[in-house]
Each structure stands twice: as C-alpha cells, then as structure tokens.
Design a protein around this motif. Structure first.
Motif, mmCIF file in Angstrom:
data_model
loop_
_atom_site.group_PDB
_atom_site.id
_atom_site.type_symbol
_atom_site.label_atom_id
_atom_site.label_comp_id
_atom_site.label_asym_id
_atom_site.label_seq_id
_atom_site.Cartn_x
_atom_site.Cartn_y
_atom_site.Cartn_z
ATOM 1 N N GLY A 55 6.872 -8.447 -9.842
ATOM 2 C CA GLY A 55 6.347 -6.856 -10.765
ATOM 3 C C GLY A 55 5.671 -6.010 -10.145
ATOM 4 O O GLY A 55 5.961 -4.954 -9.845
ATOM 5 N N VAL A 56 4.748 -6.924 -8.881
ATOM 6 C CA VAL A 56 3.895 -5.837 -8.431
ATOM 7 C C VAL A 56 4.163 -5.298 -7.035
ATOM 8 O O VAL A 56 4.108 -4.066 -6.992
ATOM 9 C CB VAL A 56 2.315 -6.764 -7.251
ATOM 10 N N VAL A 57 5.397 -5.389 -6.731
ATOM 11 C CA VAL A 57 6.125 -5.486 -5.429
ATOM 12 C C VAL A 57 7.448 -5.447 -6.072
ATOM 13 O O VAL A 57 7.885 -3.495 -5.782
ATOM 14 C CB VAL A 57 6.552 -6.161 -4.384
ATOM 15 N N THR A 58 7.722 -5.062 -7.135
ATOM 16 C CA THR A 58 9.753 -5.161 -7.425
ATOM 17 C C THR A 58 9.155 -3.559 -8.102
ATOM 18 O O THR A 58 10.154 -2.471 -8.752
ATOM 19 C CB THR A 58 10.097 -5.287 -8.512
ATOM 20 N N SER A 59 8.045 -2.813 -8.462
ATOM 21 C CA SER A 59 7.631 -1.347 -8.959
ATOM 22 C C SER A 59 7.764 -0.375 -8.193
ATOM 23 O O SER A 59 7.944 0.658 -8.468
ATOM 24 C CB SER A 59 6.277 -1.794 -9.454
ATOM 25 N N GLU A 60 8.642 -0.704 -6.770
ATOM 26 C CA GLU A 60 8.295 0.248 -5.342
ATOM 27 C C GLU A 60 9.867 0.457 -5.936
ATOM 28 O O GLU A 60 10.921 -0.345 -6.268
ATOM 29 C CB GLU A 60 8.558 -0.014 -4.493
ATOM 30 N N ALA A 61 10.681 1.947 -5.885
ATOM 31 C CA ALA A 61 11.551 2.485 -5.643
ATOM 32 C C ALA A 61 12.281 2.271 -4.648
ATOM 33 O O ALA A 61 13.829 2.132 -5.492
ATOM 34 C CB ALA A 61 11.320 4.367 -6.398
ATOM 35 N N LEU B 20 1.063 -1.926 0.057
ATOM 36 C CA LEU B 20 0.146 -0.403 -0.013
ATOM 37 C C LEU B 20 0.741 0.764 0.178
ATOM 38 O O LEU B 20 1.710 1.853 0.626
ATOM 39 C CB LEU B 20 -1.120 -0.179 1.246
ATOM 40 N N ASP B 21 1.083 2.021 -1.209
ATOM 41 C CA ASP B 21 2.416 3.108 -1.259
ATOM 42 C C ASP B 21 1.255 4.248 -1.764
ATOM 43 O O ASP B 21 0.381 4.338 -1.199
ATOM 44 C CB ASP B 21 3.066 2.771 -2.644
#
Length: 402
Positions: A249-255, A197-198
């Motif tokens: 990819g859902v979580v690797t998208s986070e910086a 949750l970003d």
C-alpha cells in the motif's frame, strides 16, 4: 556555481534544515562482549555516540574468521516499531555475515534499549511534540544515527570503508531516502517498503507519522522536485536499488501505480542528473506486500554486484535455498508483530538461506543491565526530547531559521 559545489551546498542546506549535527558527535565506541548465534558468525555487543552526548546500542554481526581482504559493511535501518530485536535484524545480520560482511543492527530512538522500559514496537518516536522544529530534529537524529554507524564501520580495521551499504525498510527507506543523498561515504543503498519520494501532498507528506516522516519531508520543499533532486544526489554518491511488492500500500498509493510512478521518477532524475549513471534501479515482487526485501534473493544479487562479498558469488546466490519466514518464525518461536504476521506481509517472505536460527531476545541486549541502568539517561527517548526541546528553545530565542 559549479555543479559539484551546488550539490555540496544542497547537502549542507538539507543538513541544516534537519539539524543534522556538524561536526559529527564523538563516536567513543564501547564493547560489551560477544556470542556466536550460529556457526561461523560472531555477534558483538557494542554502543557508540550520537547527538547530545547520548549513545546507540547495537549488535554487530561479523564472520568468525578474518578474510584475506577487507570486508564490506552493511547497516540495517528499521521500519516503524522495529529495532535490533525485530526478526529481520538478526536474520539480516547472520545471513550477510555468512557472506563475509560486517553488519550493524541498532535500536532507533524510543525502541529497545533506547526505551525507558526496554520495550520494542512502542513507536515512541511517532508521538507529536510541538513545535514543528522538533519533527525536523527527529528526522535529523535518525539521519545522524545512520551516519554514526557508517563512522563505526569505517573505523573497524577489518572493514573496507569504500564498500559500506545501508539497507532500509519502510520508515528506514524514508530515512535512507534522505541520508543516502547527503552521506557520501555510503557506497550503496537499498530502499524497500518505500522509496517512492513523491510530490507535494503525496504519501510521505500525508503520513500520520508526522515526527519522523511528514514534517522532515515537507521541510525539504525548497528542493523543488524533491524525489528527483534527492535521487540525483544519490547518483552522485553511488548506486541505489528500490525493491517493493506490487501489493504494498505504500507504493500502490501513487496515482500512476508502482511501475508508472518509478518509471516517471527515474525519467525526471535522469533529466536532473544529466544521464543515467548510478541513477536508481527498481524492481518488484508480484503480488507481495510490505516486507523487508533485503533478506531476499533479488536484493542479495544486487548487493553482491555492488559489494563483492568474500564468501558469495552471483552463481552461488542463485542456487541458495530459501526460508519461508512464517514457518521459520513458528518453528524458532520468533515474534512477528501481528499486523505484519500475514502471508502477504512479513510472514510470506521467502528469505535467502537456510539454517538461520532464531535468537532469544535477552541475547540481543547490547548493554549489560547494570551499565544500562547507571547510564539510562544517555540512551532513552525522554532524555533526547529534553535535550532537543532545550536546543529548539535556544534556536527560537536566537531567531534561527534554516
């Protein structure tokens, strides 16, 4: 305002923003018989009420023999295109029923028996429907559907209402990210294939699935730090476990990358919560992608510590064999959606247990066909859209703002 009252006020505002029904719709459960998909497990065909007088078809998996004490309950919340027919739904149901739990799997709106053609993998609930309020209502429906499953399990005399968990995959992780913040009857929650949750402009705000993800999440901007605030409310309710693959990819998208993202989110949540009690735990499977990890050993071990399964112990779980899902699906002739039928995704899952059979689709129909045809308008997506549009028009005429 006292902290408990402030949290209650926040929960109410979330519910109002997403049009979660209050009071809850009548449950009015119905049973349509049962079958035994594997020795020691009974699958009950049921339905129960949701908003606008509509109904949710579901399969309840339970132990064939009653335990000496009340059983824990588990609710499975599917990802996009998933429903009670998706391979991981019956697998989860049979696996944890063998552990001694009562497990509900159900069709999300637009899928399975909530689809006018009784089809799966339609993603009907992704279709954009203006105005923006319809997206908030869609999010509220999905939250309410989980809460109705909690109500169903709670009214079963064999189930301990204080030991009910919900497990969500992908879209289901997003739904539970909010639901587990406001549904205080849930003892434990597991979020897989998500849970990140970003911040504004992040993965969930940018989601192409506007109706069931982007619009509902953007509507919660009033929370400020949405992730920390929602997970603070999770911690007020009980434990939460987030488990992902490091190549998802859902979580690797986070910086910050998956590890850094969740470490930072946990730090902010602890600061908001005033301590680390019940603040979410998280873990990863190295090199793995988008998968329903609640069928795997690490999540089963965490659930055992929360729910205390009648037929399992941590030591027994540690010794249990595993099943390679790709090989199992080929052997049992079980369908996996092609985009997910790869080793890095669902086909590569090492699921806990062995000798779990595939279940034919027709066995997983909850409502007898003649009853479904007669009451079709109480199940399908098109009916909900009609009711939701009417409710939206009414609220716009009244000038309602959440």
């Amino acid at each position: 305002m006292a902290l408990a009252a402030q949290d209650d006020d926040t929960r109410r505002r979330i519910e109002t923003t997403l049009f979660v029904p209050d009071p809850a719709p009548a449950l009015a459960p119905e049973s349509y018989g049962s079958f035994e998909p594997t020795p020691g497990v009974v699958a009950e065909r049921i339905s129960y009420g949701t908003e606008f007088g509509m109904r949710i078809p579901a399969i309840l998996y339970r132990p064939a023999r009653a335990a000496a004490r009340k059983a824990p309950g588990i609710i499975v919340v599917n990802g996009h295109g998933g429903d009670k027919y998706a391979w991981y739904s019956p697998y989860t149901g049979m696996l944890y029923a063998k552990a001694g739990a009562f497990v509900i799997t159900y069709d999300p709106i637009g899928e399975g028996e909530r689809n006018a053609e009784r089809k799966s993998v339609t993603r009907q609930h992704d279709i954009p429907v203006p105005p923006e309020e319809m997206g908030r209502r869609m999010g509220g429906l999905m939250i309410n559907d989980v809460r109705q499953a909690v109500s169903y399990l709670s009214q079963r005399p064999e189930v301990d209402p204080g030991r009910i968990a919900a497990v969500g995959y992908s879209m289901g992780s997003f739904v539970l990210g909010i639901t587990c913040a406001i549904e205080t009857r849930l003892h434990s929650c597991v979020l897989v294939g998500g849970g990140n949750l970003d911040d504004p402009g992040g993965y969930w705000d940018r989601s192409n699935h506007t109706m069931c993800q982007a619009i509902p999440y953007k509507s919660l901007m009033f929370l400020g730090d949405r992730g920390a605030e929602l997970y603070h409310l999770h911690a007020q309710r009980g434990g939460t476990f987030i488990f992902n693959g490091t190549a998802d990819g859902v979580v690797t998208s986070e910086a910050l990358g998956p590890q850094g993202f969740f470490e930072d989110l946990r730090r902010r949540t602890i600061a908001r919560h005033g301590g680390d009690k019940n603040v979410f735990e998280f873990g990863f499977e190295p090199g793995a992608g988008h998968r329903p990890y609640f069928v795997t050993r690490p999540v089963a071990l965490w659930l055992e510590r929360q729910l205390h399964f009648p037929n399992w112990t941590e030591a027994a779980i540690a010794k249990m064999p595993e099943t390679h899902i790709g090989e199992w699906a080929r052997r049992e002739r079980v369908y996996i959606e092609p985009a997910y039928n790869t080793e890095i995704r669902e086909a590569g899952v090492r699921a806990l247990g062995s000798a779990i059979p595939g279940v034919a689709r027709e066995q997983l129909n909850a409502v007898p066909l003649h009853r479904w045809k007669r009451d079709k308008d109480r199940f399908v997506y098109e009916s909900w859209i009609t009711y939701a549009k009417a409710a939206t028009q009414s609220s716009l005429l009244k000038g309602r703002t959440p």
